[in-house]
Design a protein around this motif. Sequence first.
Motif, PDB file in Angstrom:
ATOM      1  N   SER A 114      -1.827  16.950  12.694  1.00 46.05           N
ATOM      2  CA  SER A 114      -2.339  15.535  12.098  1.00 46.05           C
ATOM      3  C   SER A 114      -3.454  15.528  11.820  1.00 46.05           C
ATOM      4  CB  SER A 114      -1.651  15.047  12.759  1.00 46.05           C
ATOM      5  OG  SER A 114      -2.889  14.321  13.532  1.00 46.05           O
ATOM      6  N   GLY A 115      -3.950  16.868  11.475  1.00 47.17           N
ATOM      7  CA  GLY A 115      -5.472  16.658  10.454  1.00 47.17           C
ATOM      8  C   GLY A 115      -6.855  16.673  11.852  1.00 47.17           C
TER       9      GLY A 115
ATOM     10  N   ALA B 196     -10.462   7.524   2.815  1.00 45.32           N
ATOM     11  CA  ALA B 196     -10.754   6.463   3.507  1.00 45.32           C
ATOM     12  C   ALA B 196      -8.776   6.168   3.758  1.00 45.32           C
ATOM     13  CB  ALA B 196     -10.623   5.116   2.707  1.00 45.32           C
ATOM     14  N   PRO B 197      -8.147   5.711   5.306  1.00 48.98           N
ATOM     15  CA  PRO B 197      -7.019   5.215   5.608  1.00 48.98           C
ATOM     16  C   PRO B 197      -5.901   4.806   4.730  1.00 48.98           C
ATOM     17  CG  PRO B 197      -8.732   4.243   7.171  1.00 48.98           C
ATOM     18  CD  PRO B 197      -9.519   4.751   6.000  1.00 48.98           C
ATOM     19  N   ALA B 198      -5.391   5.633   4.204  1.00 51.12           N
ATOM     20  CA  ALA B 198      -4.085   5.480   3.227  1.00 51.12           C
ATOM     21  C   ALA B 198      -4.221   4.017   2.524  1.00 51.12           C
ATOM     22  CB  ALA B 198      -3.016   6.035   3.539  1.00 51.12           C
ATOM     23  N   TYR B 199      -3.919   2.946   3.440  1.00 51.81           N
ATOM     24  CA  TYR B 199      -3.541   1.794   3.063  1.00 51.81           C
ATOM     25  C   TYR B 199      -4.057   0.543   2.983  1.00 51.81           C
ATOM     26  CZ  TYR B 199      -3.050   0.288   7.936  1.00 51.81           C
ATOM     27  OH  TYR B 199      -2.946  -0.281   9.288  1.00 51.81           O
ATOM     28  N   HIS B 200      -5.248   1.167   3.496  1.00 48.64           N
ATOM     29  CA  HIS B 200      -6.628   0.454   3.929  1.00 48.64           C
ATOM     30  C   HIS B 200      -7.160   0.091   2.049  1.00 48.64           C
ATOM     31  CE1 HIS B 200      -6.947  -0.412   7.887  1.00 48.64           C
ATOM     32  NE2 HIS B 200      -6.420   0.249   8.021  1.00 48.64           N
TER      33      HIS B 200
ATOM     34  N   ALA C  20       7.555  12.515   9.344  1.00 50.46           N
ATOM     35  CA  ALA C  20       8.388  13.445   9.493  1.00 50.46           C
ATOM     36  C   ALA C  20       7.951  14.746   8.753  1.00 50.46           C
ATOM     37  CB  ALA C  20       9.498  12.823   9.066  1.00 50.46           C
ATOM     38  N   ALA C  21       7.479  15.057   7.630  1.00 53.33           N
ATOM     39  CA  ALA C  21       7.208  15.948   7.420  1.00 53.33           C
ATOM     40  C   ALA C  21       6.110  17.286   7.473  1.00 53.33           C
ATOM     41  CB  ALA C  21       6.867  15.675   6.052  1.00 53.33           C
ATOM     42  N   GLY C  22       4.912  16.271   8.758  1.00 55.80           N
ATOM     43  CA  GLY C  22       4.372  17.057   9.402  1.00 55.80           C
ATOM     44  C   GLY C  22       2.842  16.804   8.668  1.00 55.80           C
ATOM     45  N   ARG C  23       2.907  15.354   8.042  1.00 53.33           N
ATOM     46  CA  ARG C  23       1.794  15.548   6.753  1.00 53.33           C
ATOM     47  C   ARG C  23       0.613  14.610   7.996  1.00 53.33           C
ATOM     48  NH1 ARG C  23       4.642  13.882   2.747  1.00 53.33           N
ATOM     49  NH2 ARG C  23       5.162  12.375   2.776  1.00 53.33           N
ATOM     50  N   GLU C  24      -0.922  13.832   6.860  1.00 52.55           N
ATOM     51  CA  GLU C  24      -1.628  13.162   7.738  1.00 52.55           C
ATOM     52  C   GLU C  24      -0.989  11.354   8.710  1.00 52.55           C
ATOM     53  OE1 GLU C  24      -5.848  11.416   6.872  1.00 52.55           O
ATOM     54  OE2 GLU C  24      -5.320  12.467   5.705  1.00 52.55           O
ATOM     55  N   ILE C  25      -1.481  11.448   9.561  1.00 53.26           N
ATOM     56  CA  ILE C  25      -0.569  10.139  10.019  1.00 53.26           C
ATOM     57  C   ILE C  25      -1.649   8.983   9.425  1.00 53.26           C
ATOM     58  CG2 ILE C  25       0.229   8.869  11.722  1.00 53.26           C
ATOM     59  CD1 ILE C  25       2.246  11.902  13.109  1.00 53.26           C
ATOM     60  N   THR C  26      -1.893   8.070   9.477  1.00 55.80           N
ATOM     61  CA  THR C  26      -3.102   6.857   9.236  1.00 55.80           C
ATOM     62  C   THR C  26      -2.355   5.964   9.603  1.00 55.80           C
ATOM     63  OG1 THR C  26      -2.555   6.395   6.838  1.00 55.80           O
ATOM     64  CG2 THR C  26      -3.831   8.171   7.274  1.00 55.80           C
ATOM     65  N   TRP C  27      -3.287   4.658  10.043  1.00 55.89           N
ATOM     66  CA  TRP C  27      -2.247   3.779  10.561  1.00 55.89           C
ATOM     67  C   TRP C  27      -1.270   2.945   9.491  1.00 55.89           C
ATOM     68  CZ3 TRP C  27      -8.092   1.961  10.476  1.00 55.89           C
ATOM     69  CH2 TRP C  27      -8.904   1.502  11.842  1.00 55.89           C
TER      70      TRP C  27
END
Length: 577
Positions: free
Chosen positions: A490-491, A366-370, A192-199
């Motif tokens: 998104s990057g 790294a992907p943010a939640y890994h 929603a904020a236009g930031r980087e999208i990860t898994w």
Amino acid sequence: MSTGSGAVFQPLETDDPAAVGNYRLAARLGSGGMGKVYLSYTPAGRPVAVKVIRPEFAEDPEFRRRFRQEVQAAQRVHGLCTAPVIDSDAEGARPWLATAFVQGPTLSSAVAEHGPLPVPTVLLLVAGIAEALQAVHAAGLVHRDLKPSNVLLAADGPRVIDFGIARAADSTALTDSGVTVGTPAFMSPEQAAGREITWASDVFALGQVAAYAALGSPAYGDGPSHAVLYRIVHEEPDLSALPAQLRPLVTACLDKDPARRPLLPQIVEMCQAASDQTQLRRPEQWLPGAVAADIPERHALPAYTPTAANPPAAPHPLTQPDGPLPVQPTATPYVPPPAQGPYAYQPTQTAATIGSGPVPPPLPGAPAYHHRAPGSGNPYQSPVLAQRPKRRGFVVVASVIGALLVIGGVGAALNALNGDGKKDSTNSSSGAPSSTGGTTSSSSPSSSAPKPEVHHNVQLPSGYHLEFADDALKPVTNNFDDFYYTCDFSGCSFGSYNTELILLDQGQNGSLATCLSDNRITHLIEKPRLSVGSQVCARTTTGVVALLTYKKGSSASDASQYVVFDVTLWRNAIPAK
């Protein structure tokens, strides 16, 4: 595929095509933000759902390029809880894709007609969607538009559709002019904020889908899109009406910080814990009776009669000429290697500890939640992809190396494998130093080893790719083979659909031997994961092995987005596939 009320299968209208590609259309299933969906059949009589993209997107060349990429990636997704993509066309008058038809209503239509689902059904639903997302993420995709209308309720479990396709519209003129891709009520805060999208963005959407299934309404309420998006970014949802068994699960998924959201296997564990079972077991009828009764009653396939279509008076741009349609083979889907046991996630959290204490911050790049577990290997590696076994081409390489050991001795085999210009002082053969710096025996000439070919300061702009088999290594734009670079809101990321990519660890020796032996394969690498000196191995289907050393990227003041690599190539390093 259900419209939510009335007939599920609607007759074709005068502005609908009679056929798309080799598929004669039998009925209209519905429409959405990206196009209309129709029912058709394969030549063998299997039902398929054909999505035809809206004209606004079809007129945008950038959309077509991205659509082709994302559909090719989506064809690699195979899972019990997904509807696989089986055919597509990105070059015709209107792009389209065909997926397996799933007999059952969408989650949105089922809830609209029958109300919220019971807790046991929601737990099975969430666990099934989590398994589907694991297959999507394993293919290097982020769904980006997970919502109730993209979840189908089949008699044997849920199915997730439209994975990754939303990304195709993200860099088009439509989005540049203010059209939002995705459904606001089910977006993540970062999206929603236009930031980087990860898994992790898909995990947030999964939490919202779970809340919708249990409550009958979105977790952040209804209203104007800008108001809903503001609440998603800045406020906490009211989950007081959510059943107690679901509250910890949904709360964890809806964490504002992507790094604190649970991993997909942890979500399955939480569903098991909430159901008081060590393993979720789907009963013969997992859906509520009223929803299950609707499937045979309202979703029975209509008889396929080509004359039932109502062709327009004038030729439609998507309609084939009169007469029987030629039977052509559809696109061959990617067949994944055999499963190698459970998914390779090694989380630092467990279902019992989520929300009970601080969570380690994400690793840089790294992907943010890994999160990395002690001893789990490369922290930048997608854990699911780590389970892919070696491809057959490398078995052949191993056989060739074994033959070299027999014919030319250990020294010749090592010389052929290294091929990186480094002298091996351990060779016991009496040959003289070779041109590549090793030693060679009289029975195995050094000419048999692939020679490294070095290209300095190769500049790769966004939207271009490199074909390593070309004599002149320069950016091209024809079909995005081998190694591409692309940027959108998104990057930026690197990827390939026909080449195996491996991001090496910092300090790992980049050489031909390393690139041949390392099997942590991926097809998508986000640019933030690279820093000066980072190295990427690429193994192509044409037998070329490439080692790319990252040197620099464009700055914000530059006119275009680009990156610069030093590239070392070894041609004929592996048998062509």
